[in-house]
Design a protein around this motif. Structure first.
Motif, PDB file in Angstrom:
ATOM      1  N   ARG A  69     -83.135   4.426   3.259  1.00 17.43           N
ATOM      2  CA  ARG A  69     -81.850   4.305   2.359  1.00 17.43           C
ATOM      3  C   ARG A  69     -80.491   4.961   2.810  1.00 17.43           C
ATOM      4  N   LYS A  70     -80.997   6.233   3.514  1.00 17.59           N
ATOM      5  CA  LYS A  70     -80.135   7.072   4.253  1.00 17.59           C
ATOM      6  C   LYS A  70     -79.617   6.362   5.304  1.00 17.59           C
ATOM      7  N   LEU A  71     -80.380   5.870   6.263  1.00 13.25           N
ATOM      8  CA  LEU A  71     -80.029   5.279   7.558  1.00 13.25           C
ATOM      9  C   LEU A  71     -79.170   4.019   7.140  1.00 13.25           C
ATOM     10  N   GLY A  72     -79.432   3.225   6.418  1.00  8.83           N
ATOM     11  CA  GLY A  72     -78.455   2.281   5.882  1.00  8.83           C
ATOM     12  C   GLY A  72     -77.495   2.369   5.250  1.00  8.83           C
ATOM     13  N   ALA A  73     -77.129   3.357   4.401  1.00  5.30           N
ATOM     14  CA  ALA A  73     -75.935   3.966   3.909  1.00  5.30           C
ATOM     15  C   ALA A  73     -74.905   4.486   5.011  1.00  5.30           C
ATOM     16  N   GLU A  74     -75.341   4.946   6.142  1.00  6.81           N
ATOM     17  CA  GLU A  74     -74.819   5.446   7.427  1.00  6.81           C
ATOM     18  C   GLU A  74     -74.378   4.494   8.328  1.00  6.81           C
ATOM     19  N   ARG A  75     -74.721   3.245   8.124  1.00  6.64           N
ATOM     20  CA  ARG A  75     -74.561   2.116   9.008  1.00  6.64           C
ATOM     21  C   ARG A  75     -72.952   1.750   9.085  1.00  6.64           C
ATOM     22  N   PRO A  76     -72.314   1.534  10.218  1.00  8.60           N
ATOM     23  CA  PRO A  76     -71.005   1.173  10.271  1.00  8.60           C
ATOM     24  C   PRO A  76     -70.908  -0.190   9.783  1.00  8.60           C
ATOM     25  N   ARG A  77     -69.775  -0.575   9.127  1.00 11.49           N
ATOM     26  CA  ARG A  77     -69.462  -1.681   8.464  1.00 11.49           C
ATOM     27  C   ARG A  77     -68.090  -2.080   9.132  1.00 11.49           C
ATOM     28  N   PRO A  78     -68.058  -2.717  10.264  1.00  9.40           N
ATOM     29  CA  PRO A  78     -66.690  -2.986  10.894  1.00  9.40           C
ATOM     30  C   PRO A  78     -65.939  -4.323  10.205  1.00  9.40           C
ATOM     31  N   ALA A  79     -66.616  -5.235   9.594  1.00 12.02           N
ATOM     32  CA  ALA A  79     -65.855  -6.362   9.015  1.00 12.02           C
ATOM     33  C   ALA A  79     -64.752  -5.859   7.760  1.00 12.02           C
ATOM     34  N   ALA A  80     -63.996  -6.506   7.611  1.00  9.36           N
ATOM     35  CA  ALA A  80     -62.956  -6.358   6.385  1.00  9.36           C
ATOM     36  C   ALA A  80     -63.743  -6.163   5.117  1.00  9.36           C
ATOM     37  N   VAL A  81     -64.695  -7.345   4.948  1.00 10.64           N
ATOM     38  CA  VAL A  81     -65.069  -7.722   3.577  1.00 10.64           C
ATOM     39  C   VAL A  81     -66.651  -8.044   3.824  1.00 10.64           C
ATOM     40  N   TYR A  82     -67.587  -7.492   2.979  1.00 14.28           N
ATOM     41  CA  TYR A  82     -69.033  -8.155   3.152  1.00 14.28           C
ATOM     42  C   TYR A  82     -69.404  -8.617   1.568  1.00 14.28           C
ATOM     43  N   LEU A  99     -73.940  -0.412  -8.886  1.00 21.44           N
ATOM     44  CA  LEU A  99     -73.700   1.147  -8.384  1.00 21.44           C
ATOM     45  C   LEU A  99     -73.223   1.412  -7.216  1.00 21.44           C
ATOM     46  N   PHE A 100     -74.164   0.823  -6.290  1.00 20.62           N
ATOM     47  CA  PHE A 100     -74.166   1.208  -4.712  1.00 20.62           C
ATOM     48  C   PHE A 100     -72.770   0.548  -4.331  1.00 20.62           C
ATOM     49  N   MET A 101     -72.247  -0.747  -4.627  1.00 18.63           N
ATOM     50  CA  MET A 101     -71.318  -1.401  -4.412  1.00 18.63           C
ATOM     51  C   MET A 101     -69.791  -0.693  -4.774  1.00 18.63           C
ATOM     52  N   ARG A 102     -69.920  -0.203  -6.033  1.00 17.76           N
ATOM     53  CA  ARG A 102     -68.674   0.505  -6.702  1.00 17.76           C
ATOM     54  C   ARG A 102     -68.809   1.740  -5.833  1.00 17.76           C
ATOM     55  N   ALA A 103     -69.730   2.674  -5.642  1.00 20.14           N
ATOM     56  CA  ALA A 103     -69.383   3.706  -4.897  1.00 20.14           C
ATOM     57  C   ALA A 103     -69.086   3.484  -3.324  1.00 20.14           C
ATOM     58  N   ALA A 104     -69.593   2.463  -2.831  1.00 17.00           N
ATOM     59  CA  ALA A 104     -69.213   2.163  -1.453  1.00 17.00           C
ATOM     60  C   ALA A 104     -67.655   1.748  -1.309  1.00 17.00           C
ATOM     61  N   ASN A 105     -67.097   0.830  -2.386  1.00 20.13           N
ATOM     62  CA  ASN A 105     -65.657   0.499  -2.390  1.00 20.13           C
ATOM     63  C   ASN A 105     -64.933   1.738  -2.620  1.00 20.13           C
ATOM     64  N   LEU A 106     -65.239   2.454  -3.422  1.00 20.44           N
ATOM     65  CA  LEU A 106     -64.542   3.909  -3.659  1.00 20.44           C
ATOM     66  C   LEU A 106     -64.390   4.702  -2.158  1.00 20.44           C
ATOM     67  N   LEU A 107     -65.581   4.674  -1.507  1.00 16.04           N
ATOM     68  CA  LEU A 107     -65.311   5.622  -0.355  1.00 16.04           C
ATOM     69  C   LEU A 107     -64.870   4.658   0.813  1.00 16.04           C
ATOM     70  N   GLN A 108     -65.089   3.477   0.673  1.00 18.17           N
ATOM     71  CA  GLN A 108     -64.502   2.618   2.194  1.00 18.17           C
ATOM     72  C   GLN A 108     -63.315   2.033   1.879  1.00 18.17           C
ATOM     73  N   GLY A 109     -62.832   1.717   0.552  1.00 20.56           N
ATOM     74  CA  GLY A 109     -61.717   0.894   0.131  1.00 20.56           C
ATOM     75  C   GLY A 109     -62.612  -0.481  -0.353  1.00 20.56           C
ATOM     76  N   PRO A 110     -61.893  -1.369  -0.982  1.00 25.33           N
ATOM     77  CA  PRO A 110     -62.440  -2.666  -1.367  1.00 25.33           C
ATOM     78  C   PRO A 110     -62.953  -3.472  -0.609  1.00 25.33           C
ATOM     79  N   LYS A 111     -64.510  -3.449   0.028  1.00 26.06           N
ATOM     80  CA  LYS A 111     -64.775  -4.212   1.197  1.00 26.06           C
ATOM     81  C   LYS A 111     -66.200  -4.845   0.814  1.00 26.06           C
ATOM     82  N   ASN A 112     -66.599  -4.573  -0.217  1.00 27.40           N
ATOM     83  CA  ASN A 112     -67.956  -5.167  -0.698  1.00 27.40           C
ATOM     84  C   ASN A 112     -67.809  -6.013  -1.930  1.00 27.40           C
TER      85      ASN A 112
END
Length: 145
Positions: A69-82, A99-112
């Motif tokens: 889970r930790k390794l997956g969360a740290e993976r670079p995500r270079p595309a604009a949207v997933y 919940l994960f998508m909302r958290a990721a979108n808060l941290l990375q911007g709306p890309k999930n």
């Protein structure tokens, strides 16, 4: 673009369908070794970094080891949207993914963007529609409920 061969990682399989959809079938828990394989895979080139399309079969999903889970969360995500379509996800998985998508979108911007489906065909149709909308410039990032 030449067809890609399926990839076996642990008990799981990653295959590819047109138009540029990565299809993952889970069979049990995802180990750290399984996640290392996934993290090392580059995004699909044909979308030129604009977006990625993924379809996940969750019926056999057995959870994630903490280290995976930790390794997956740290993976670079270079595309604009997933865009991610989940087939057969139970209520608990839907809540965790949302919940994960909302958290990721808060941290990375709306890309999930996530959608939940009962079958492969409807999930694939949704991904194809997301692709069409994105290529036409209407790729608003929001979750399908």
């Amino acid at each position: 673009m030449k067809p890609r061969e399926p990839i076996q990682f642990g008990k799981h399989t990653l295959s590819f369908e047109e138009p540029g959809i990565a299809v993952t079938v889970y069979r049990g828990p995802i180990t750290l070794e399984d996640m290392r394989v996934l993290v090392d895979l580059p995004d699909m080139e044909e979308h030129e970094g604009q977006f990625q399309l993924a379809l996940f079969h969750m019926q056999g999903f057995g959870g994630l080891e903490a280290a995976a889970r930790k390794l997956g969360a740290e993976r670079p995500r270079p595309a604009a949207v997933y865009y991610s379509a989940y087939v057969g996800a139970n209520f608990k998985i839907r809540v965790v993914v949302s919940l994960f998508m909302r958290a990721a979108n808060l941290l990375q911007g709306p890309k999930n963007v996530a959608g939940f489906f009962d079958d492969h065909e409807s999930a694939k149709a949704w991904l194809i529609e997301q692709r069409r909308r994105h290529l036409e410039g209407a790729g608003d990032v929001g979750n399908k409920k």
